[in-house]
Design an enzyme around this catalytic site. Structure first.
Site, mmCIF file in Angstrom:
data_model
loop_
_atom_site.group_PDB
_atom_site.id
_atom_site.type_symbol
_atom_site.label_atom_id
_atom_site.label_comp_id
_atom_site.label_asym_id
_atom_site.label_seq_id
_atom_site.Cartn_x
_atom_site.Cartn_y
_atom_site.Cartn_z
ATOM 1 N N TRP A 1 0.799 -1.219 0.000
ATOM 2 C CA TRP A 1 0.000 0.000 0.000
ATOM 3 C C TRP A 1 0.832 1.270 0.000
ATOM 4 O O TRP A 1 0.330 2.340 -0.329
ATOM 5 C CB TRP A 1 -0.919 0.030 1.226
ATOM 6 N N CYS B 1 10.110 1.391 2.437
ATOM 7 C CA CYS B 1 10.880 0.181 2.742
ATOM 8 C C CYS B 1 12.347 0.476 3.000
ATOM 9 O O CYS B 1 12.991 -0.207 3.805
ATOM 10 C CB CYS B 1 10.728 -0.839 1.623
ATOM 11 N N GLU C 1 11.096 -2.980 12.244
ATOM 12 C CA GLU C 1 10.790 -1.846 11.369
ATOM 13 C C GLU C 1 9.719 -0.976 12.028
ATOM 14 O O GLU C 1 8.622 -1.446 12.319
ATOM 15 C CB GLU C 1 10.294 -2.387 10.024
ATOM 16 N N GLU D 1 10.542 -8.814 -2.207
ATOM 17 C CA GLU D 1 11.173 -7.731 -1.461
ATOM 18 C C GLU D 1 10.464 -7.642 -0.115
ATOM 19 O O GLU D 1 9.266 -7.363 -0.053
ATOM 20 C CB GLU D 1 11.050 -6.401 -2.206
ATOM 21 N N LEU D 2 11.216 -7.885 0.940
ATOM 22 C CA LEU D 2 10.608 -7.977 2.267
ATOM 23 C C LEU D 2 10.988 -6.760 3.121
ATOM 24 O O LEU D 2 11.381 -5.738 2.605
ATOM 25 C CB LEU D 2 11.007 -9.300 2.900
#
Length: 445
Positions: free
Chosen positions: A129, A259, A354, A225-226
């Protein structure tokens, strides 16, 4: 089960619009239609596919402002940044198509051996999102040019952006080449479990691990992609003003919901106080407010769950001794004001996880190897940054991250977008990344 997904504005939780939630049968139908469409799509040349895709993307100009407003209304991004995202996607399509064509062009070795890059089949794209248009596009464009068909499952937080994006492209693309299904994680799980050939995913490490486990039975190809918890090391000979500006901009970009946002900053003790003072000065200049208010730099946090996560991290940091130089640990939704803390320790949650919010978290170091060790002391390794001169290359080469920026952000230039450790599996972008969406075939004469 509620079969309607309502998109809500993070500012006031008012309904922006709604879409139909895909049932398991809907997922199967979309995949089967994509399988059938891929037969003809894969037989076209890459040039023919690219021409259709470029024409399809030109149609987005007509709905550009609608897409901008949907991004702002669905996830809170200010109008200027939402415009950059939409315009960037539209204007880069032609260039990217040419780059992908170059990547998948057959290669003939001196021995006569030929290497071909064939389509895989159907690619399931599951997108996030925070950059709802750009992140989806980064995955579906190389898949399509390579001759695959795509079933897109966007975030349930930003379904309307994806719906308009796909609907507009499908004014040109053949039926079944690109489709969209909506819903939460359960719909994503159904897509992963279906008869697709590849999963291209951007999201959390926990979700990535589940996708990998679920894909094992059919050996789906994976590009994921984490999460990230990006460190920044500021050396004694760094340009303090430049480093401070980057630290604030990277930590606050998209309200920290990025990210590769800088999450942890380690500063040489000899310049620590000067750096911190400059960071606070810069951070005070940021304006928080709704997406359509002029000169807003930081919009609302996407939802209450994410807002609570940030507050949880801030309260944990305060309890464990962090000094709040700007802001506090107590903000009401939907905003988090610009926050700067000093005294970050490895025991704090924001050093381990994170945070994904507009927070600059700083600590000092006396030894470069100590700073590197602390920077690497997390399971994640998406991006990292070092500012300085004489030892900058040494630091960069010892960072456990897929992308490292020296005196600038990670992921710049024409390299692939890649994460290390639990921050990624496979990669995308650049010639090397585009080939991840193909089956390599070697033919020896």
């Amino acid at each position: 089960m509620n079969n309607i997904l309502i998109s809500r504005n993070p500012l006031d939780e008012q309904e922006v619009g709604s879409v139909k939630v895909a049932s398991n049968d809907d997922v199967v139908t979309a995949v089967n239609d994509a399988k059938q469409a891929q037969i003809a799509w894969g037989k076209l040349t890459s040039e023919q596919r690219a021409q259709l895709i470029i024409e399809a993307f030109s149609r987005l100009n007509r709905v550009q402002e609608q897409l901008v407003n949907l991004i702002s209304k669905e996830m809170g991004k200010d109008h200027r940044r939402a415009t950059y995202e939409v315009v960037g996607v539209i204007q880069s399509a032609s260039y990217l198509c040419r780059e992908i064509m170059q990547a998948i062009a057959p290669i003939k070795k001196p021995s006569g051996t030929r290497i071909y890059y064939r389509p895989l089949g159907v690619v399931g794209v599951i997108s996030p999102w925070n950059y709802p248009l750009a992140m989806a596009n980064n995955l579906l464009l190389p898949a399509l040019v390579a001759g695959n068909t795509v079933v897109l499952k966007p975030s349930e937080i930003t379904p309307l952006v994806a719906d308009m994006f796909v609907r507009t492209l499908n004014e040109v693309l053949p039926n079944g080449v690109l489709s969209v299904i909506h819903g939460d994680g359960e719909v994503g799980k159904a897509l992963v479990a279906s008869n697709i050939n590849m999963v291209a995913f951007t999201g959390s490490a926990a979700a990535g691990k589940h996708i990998m486990a679920s894909s094992a039975n059919k050996l789906h190809r994976l590009v994921m992609e984490l999460g990230g918890n990006d460190p920044m090391i500021v050396l004694a000979d760094a340009d303090i003003n430049k480093a401070a500006r980057f630290a604030v901009a990277s930590s606050f970009e998209n309200a920290g919901q990025m990210c590769t946002s800088t999450e942890r900053i380690y500063v040489d003790e000899h310049i620590h106080n000067t750096f911190v003072e400059r960071v606070v000065e810069i951070a005070k200049q940021y304006t928080v407010g709704p997406w359509d208010q002029p000169r807003v730099n930081i919009g609302p946090i996407v939802n209450k769950k994410q807002h609570q996560q940030i507050i949880h991290h801030l309260k944990d940091a305060k309890e464990k001794g962090a000094r709040f130089l700007l802001g506090s640990d107590d903000y009401l939704p939907p905003y988090i004001q610009p926050t700067v803390i000093d005294g970050l320790t490895d025991e704090m949650l924001m050093a381990k996880e994170e945070t994904f919010g507009p927070v600059v978290a700083i600590d000092s170091f006396s030894n470069i190897d100590e700073a590197i060790m602390r920077a690497n002391n997390v399971p994640l390794g998406l991006g990292a940054v070092v500012f300085g001169e004489s030892n900058a290359a040494y630091v960069a080469e010892n960072m456990e991250a897929g992308m490292v920026g020296i005196n600038g952000g990670p992921g710049a230039g024409d390299g692939p977008w890649v994460g290390a450790k639990e921050s990624g599996f496979g990669y995308h972008g650049s010639l090397e990344g585009h080939r991840q969406f193909t089956q390599v075939q070697v033919i020896s004469a």
